[in-house]
Design a protein around this motif. Structure first.
Motif, PDB file in Angstrom:
ATOM      1  N   ASN A  66      -1.546  41.284 -16.839  1.00  0.00           N
ATOM      2  CA  ASN A  66      -0.800  41.026 -15.651  1.00  0.00           C
ATOM      3  C   ASN A  66      -1.738  39.590 -15.232  1.00  0.00           C
ATOM      4  O   ASN A  66      -3.131  40.010 -15.353  1.00  0.00           O
ATOM      5  CB  ASN A  66      -1.050  42.080 -14.560  1.00  0.00           C
ATOM      6  N   TRP A  94      -2.578  38.627 -12.215  1.00  0.00           N
ATOM      7  CA  TRP A  94      -3.246  38.655 -11.293  1.00  0.00           C
ATOM      8  C   TRP A  94      -4.416  39.408 -11.391  1.00  0.00           C
ATOM      9  O   TRP A  94      -5.661  39.240 -10.756  1.00  0.00           O
ATOM     10  CB  TRP A  94      -2.507  39.402  -9.812  1.00  0.00           C
ATOM     11  N   MET A  95      -4.308  40.443 -12.273  1.00  0.00           N
ATOM     12  CA  MET A  95      -5.578  41.272 -12.841  1.00  0.00           C
ATOM     13  C   MET A  95      -6.508  40.574 -13.541  1.00  0.00           C
ATOM     14  O   MET A  95      -7.607  40.371 -13.608  1.00  0.00           O
ATOM     15  CB  MET A  95      -5.085  42.530 -13.526  1.00  0.00           C
ATOM     16  N   ARG A 146      -8.578  38.214 -11.119  1.00  0.00           N
ATOM     17  CA  ARG A 146      -9.556  38.975 -10.642  1.00  0.00           C
ATOM     18  C   ARG A 146     -10.643  39.541 -11.408  1.00  0.00           C
ATOM     19  O   ARG A 146     -11.976  39.416 -11.052  1.00  0.00           O
ATOM     20  CB  ARG A 146      -8.940  40.081  -9.754  1.00  0.00           C
ATOM     21  N   THR A 147     -10.475  39.554 -12.907  1.00  0.00           N
ATOM     22  CA  THR A 147     -11.407  39.890 -13.796  1.00  0.00           C
ATOM     23  C   THR A 147     -12.264  38.829 -14.001  1.00  0.00           C
ATOM     24  O   THR A 147     -13.646  38.931 -14.046  1.00  0.00           O
ATOM     25  CB  THR A 147     -10.788  40.314 -14.886  1.00  0.00           C
ATOM     26  N   ARG A 185      -2.541  39.455  -3.808  1.00  0.00           N
ATOM     27  CA  ARG A 185      -2.040  39.533  -5.192  1.00  0.00           C
ATOM     28  C   ARG A 185      -1.020  38.508  -5.856  1.00  0.00           C
ATOM     29  O   ARG A 185      -0.966  38.063  -6.879  1.00  0.00           O
ATOM     30  CB  ARG A 185      -1.912  41.034  -5.155  1.00  0.00           C
TER      31      ARG A 185
END
Length: 684
Positions: free
Chosen positions: A84, A86-87, A90-91, A110
Motif C-alpha cells: 500500500n 500510504w503505508m 509512513r514507513t 491517509r
C-alpha cells in the motif's frame, strides 16, 4: 466495503470501473437535505484539502534519489516497504502535513498520502526512460537519427527497453532537445526536466476504512441503488472534530454493474458543480487462455476503413496449418470520421485566433500598456469555444473506440472464436507522410480501441493478443511472396491501397488490409506458444516470432462457425484480363424490345415499342437543333454538334433540354364591350 466474490472452476475476477452521479445527500447530524450544489460544495472542500496535502508530499520528495528509494521496495533501514502506498510513505517518514489551525482526520491524511505515493511510484518508470536517453546521448550525431548500434545501447540501458516502443524513446528525446535549446545543456534527470506534478483533484476512498466511508447496496432496491456514507467538512476551514459530519449519499448504479457484483470504495470527483463517483466492482467471468486456441479472429487498422478482419482456424497434426474462408468483414465510419475531421479543423482555427490575440496582448503589456478589454473578452470567448470543441472531439473519439470494440467482440462471439489478434502499432509515428496523412494518423484512436476491446472481451472470456505488425502488409498470405502495391482497380485515386502477388502460380489480388488481417491471424495462431503476459498493462503480447513457423494461409469455402473442420480446398481461378473481351452472343439473354429482325411472332411479346411518346416534328424552331432532335425526345448522334445551351445541349454531353413554348398574350382590345369580365376572388 471491500468484499470478495465466490469464483468457480474456470472463472476469474474481473475488476471494472464505471462512473455515477450523485444529486443529493443527507447530513445525519443536522438532518439537512443537501441538494446538488450543496453536496458538490462540501466534496469540493474535501478535495481541496486532500489535493493540497498530496501536492506538498510530492513536491517535498521530488528528487531522483527518493524516487529510486520508493521504487526499490526497501527502506534505508533495510525494512521491506508495504504494498500500500500510504503505508510505504509512513514507513519512510514521508507523511502529509495538515495546514495550520485546521483539523483533518487521520483517515483523510491517509488518502492524501496514498495519492502522493501513487504519483511518485508512477514517476519512477519515466525517470528510468530519461536516464537511459541521457546515458546513451549521441556525442556528435543527431539523436533523432540513431544508428542500429545506438538503438541497441539505448534498449540495453533501459530496464524494460525490449518492451518499450521506439516512439516513447523518440518523444523523450524531443523533450530533452527542447530543454537543451533553452538551457544550452542536458538535464540532470526527470526531476529537472519536469516540474513536480499535483496531487490530483480527487479523493481516493480505497485508502480509507469504515471510519471515513462505507458503501453498501440499498436495502429496498439493491440491484439499482447504493448508499455511500462519508464524513465531509461543513466549512472550507474545519477547526474541530465537530466540523466533520457523516453524509448519507444515495445514488443510482449504472446498468453495466451486475446485481451479483462486489462493490468497492469509490473515488470522488467534483465535476461541473456535481459529484461524480468512480465505482469499482468485481464480477466473475470465464478465464482467458494464453494459448491453445483453435479458432481466432484478426483485425487490421485502416484510415478510411477503420477495421478489416475475418476468421481463421488452425488444423491439427504434426505441422498445423492455418485455414480461412477469406470472407472479410469491414467497419466503416466514414461519416463519423469526417465529422471528427471537421471538428479538428475548427479547433485549429480557434487555437490560431486565440494565439494571435494572445500575442497582441503580450505586445501591449511589454511597454506597460493596458490591454484592450474587448480583445481580452474575445480571447476568453475563443478559449471557451476551443475547450467545448475539444470536449466534443474527445466524446466522439470515445464513441468510435467503443463501437469498434463492440464490433470486434460481437464478431468473435458469432464466429465462436476464443482469441482476437491485433497488430502492435505503438511504434508508428505520423511523420514524413504529408500534412494531411500525418494529421489523420495522429488523430486515430488505436490505443483507446485496444483498451475498450480488452474491457469488453474479458466479460466473455475472449483473449486479446497483440502481435508484431512488421511485414503484415508486405507479403502475400497465400505464398509469402513480396506484394506489389498500387492503386485500387475500382478507384481513380492514386495510392497504394491494392496489393497484387507477382507469383504466377498464386496471382492473389486483394485490398492490402484484407491481406494484412490474414497475416496477423496466421502469425498469432502459429506463434501462440510464444504469448506472454505483459505485467505493466496486463495484456497478452507476442514480442517475437519464429520465421520457420510462417506458413501460407490456406483458403477454403465458407463454413459454419460450429463446424470443427474447414471445407474442401477451393482451386484458384486466374481472372486476369490479358486481352480484349471476345465478342460472343449470350444465350437466352437477347434484347426482345424492340424485337430482333426476323424474329417470329411466337417467340414472345417482341415487337412493341418502348414506353414514351412517338417523336414528332417540331411546328416551329425556337432554338437551333440538329435534324435528329425532337422536342420530346433525347437524341444521341454519333458526333455532337451542339457546344452550348443555345444550341440545344444541356449541362451534360448526352442531356438535351426540351424547349419551352411561349404562350401568345391576349390583347384586351379584342374582348367585346358587352362581354362580362370575370370578377376577382374575394379575399377572406
Amino acid at each position: 466495503m471491500r468484499r470478495k466474490i465466490a469464483l468457480g472452476e474456470g472463472e476469474a475476477g474481473r475488476v471494472a470501473c464505471v462512473s455515477a452521479t450523485a444529486f443529493r445527500g443527507l447530513d445525519t447530524v443536522s438532518g439537512e437535505v443537501l441538494n446538488t450544489a450543496a453536496l458538490g460544495e462540501r466534496v469540493g472542500w474535501l478535495t481541496t484539502l486532500v489535493e493540497s496535502m498530496a501536492a506538498g508530499v510530492i513536491g517535498g520528495h521530488w528528487s531522483r534519489a527518493e524516487l529510486a528509494l520508493l521504487a526499490s521496495g526497501v527502506a534505508r533501514s533495510g525494512e521491506r516497504l508495504p504494498s500500500n502506498a500510504w503505508m510505504a510513505m509512513r514507513t519512510l517518514g514521508w507523511t502529509a502535513v495538515v495546514p495550520a489551525a485546521l483539523y483533518v482526520p487521520d483517515r483523510v491524511r491517509r488518502v492524501a498520502e496514498e495519492q502522493a505515493g501513487r504519483v511518485l511510484r508512477s514517476a519512477e518508470w519515466r525517470a528510468g526512460l530519461v536516464d537511459a536517453v541521457l546515458t546513451t546521448w549521441p556525442a556528435g550525431g543527431d539523436p533523432m537519427q540513431r544508428t542500429v548500434e545506438e538503438w541497441a545501447a539505448l534498449w540495453a540501458a533501459c530496464p524494460q527497453g525490449t518492451v518499450v516502443p521506439a516512439s516513447v524513446f523518440r518523444s523523450r528525446t524531443r523533450q530533452v532537445l527542447r530543454f537543451l535549446a533553452v538551457h544550452r545543456r542536458l538535464p540532470a534527470g526527470l526531476c529537472e526536466l519536469e516540474a513536480a506534478p499535483g496531487g490530483g483533484r480527487q479523493v481516493v476512498l480505497a485508502a480509507a476504512d469504515k471510519q471515513l466511508a462505507t458503501l453498501t447496496r440499498c436495502e429496498d432496491d439493491p440491484a439499482h441503488h447504493a448508499v455511500l456514507t462519508v464524513r465531509l467538512p461543513v466549512r472550507h476551514d474545519p477547526r474541530t472534530r465537530a466540523d466533520w459530519h457523516p453524509v448519507r449519499i444515495r445514488f443510482r448504479l449504472p446498468p453495466t454493474i451486475d446485481s451479483a457484483a462486489a462493490l468497492h470504495a469509490p473515488t470522488l470527483r467534483p465535476h461541473g458543480g456535481r459529484l461524480r463517483l468512480d465505482v469499482a466492482h468485481t464480477t466473475a467471468v470465464p478465464k482467458t487462455r494464453r494459448d491453445g486456441h483453435g479458432r481466432a479472429v484478426a483485425f487490421d487498422y485502416g484510415l478510411n476503413t477503420l477495421l478489416t478482419g475475418g476468421t481463421l482456424t488452425v488444423t491439427g497434426g504434426i505441422q498445423p496449418a492455418v485455414v480461412t474462408d477469406g470472407q472479410p468483414v469491414f467497419l466503416r465510419v466514414n461519416g463519423v470520421l469526417a465529422k471528427a475531421d471537421r471538428l479538428r479543423i475548427h479547433a485549429e482555427h480557434l487555437w490560431t485566433k486565440a494565439a494571435h490575440l494572445q500575442r497582441l496582448m503580450d505586445g501591449w503589456r511589454a511597454p506597460g500598456r493596458c490591454p484592450d478589454p474587448a480583445t481580452a473578452a474575445k480571447l476568453d470567448v475563443l478559449r471557451t469555444e476551443h475547450s467545448r470543441v475539444s470536449k466534443r472531439r474527445r466524446r466522439l473519439n470515445a464513441e468510435i473506440a467503443k463501437a469498434a470494440a463492440r464490433f470486434m467482440v460481437d464478431h468473435a462471439r458469432a464466429a465462436r472464436a476464443s482469441v482476437i489478434y491485433l497488430e502492435d502499432l505503438r511504434d508508428m509515428e505520423a511523420r514524413g507522410k504529408g500534412r494531411t496523412l500525418n494529421t489523420r494518423l495522429s488523430s486515430s484512436v488505436r490505443g483507446q480501441i485496444v483498451a475498450d476491446v480488452l474491457h469488453q472481451a474479458a466479460r466473455h472470456g475472449i483473449a486479446v493478443v497483440i502481435v508484431p505488425a512488421r511485414g503484415t502488409s508486405r507479403f502475400c498470405p497465400r505464398c509469402l511472396t513480396a506484394f506489389r502495391h498500387h492503386a485500387a482497380p475500382d478507384s481513380t485515386r492514386p495510392g497504394w491501397k491494392w496489393a497484387t502477388c507477382p507469383n504466377a502460380r498464386c496471382g492473389y489480388s486483394a485490398d492490402r488490409d484484407t491481406a494484412a488481417w490474414q497475416r496477423i491471424g496466421a502469425r498469432g495462431l502459429q506463434d501462440q506458444h510464444l504469448t506472454v503476459l505483459d505485467p505493466a498493462s496486463g495484456t497478452y503480447v507476442i514480442r517475437r516470432t519464429v520465421q520457420e513457423l510462417d506458413q501460407p494461409v490456406q483458403h477454403t469455402k465458407p463454413t459454419h462457425p460450429d463446424s470443427p473442420e474447414p471445407g474442401p480446398q477451393r482451386s484458384a481461378v486466374d481472372r486476369t484480363k490479358s486481352g480484349p473481351t471476345r465478342d460472343r452472343p449470350v444465350p437466352r439473354q437477347r434484347r426482345r424490345v424492340p424485337a430482333p429482325p426476323g424474329a417470329p411472332a411466337s417467340t414472345g411479346p417482341g415487337g412493341k415499342r418502348p414506353a414514351g411518346r412517338q417523336p414528332q416534328s417540331p411546328t416551329h424552331r425556337t432554338q437551333r437543333r440538329g435534324g435528329r432532335q425532337a422536342p420530346h425526345t433525347m437524341s444521341t448522334p454519333n458526333r455532337h454538334q451542339p457546344t452550348g445551351a443555345r444550341l440545344g445541349a444541356g449541362f451534360h454531353l448526352h442531356t438535351h433540354a426540351t424547349p419551352t413554348r411561349q404562350r401568345a398574350r391576349r390583347d384586351p382590345r379584342h374582348f367585346s364591350q358587352g362581354a362580362e369580365q370575370p370578377t376577382p376572388p374575394r379575399k377572406t
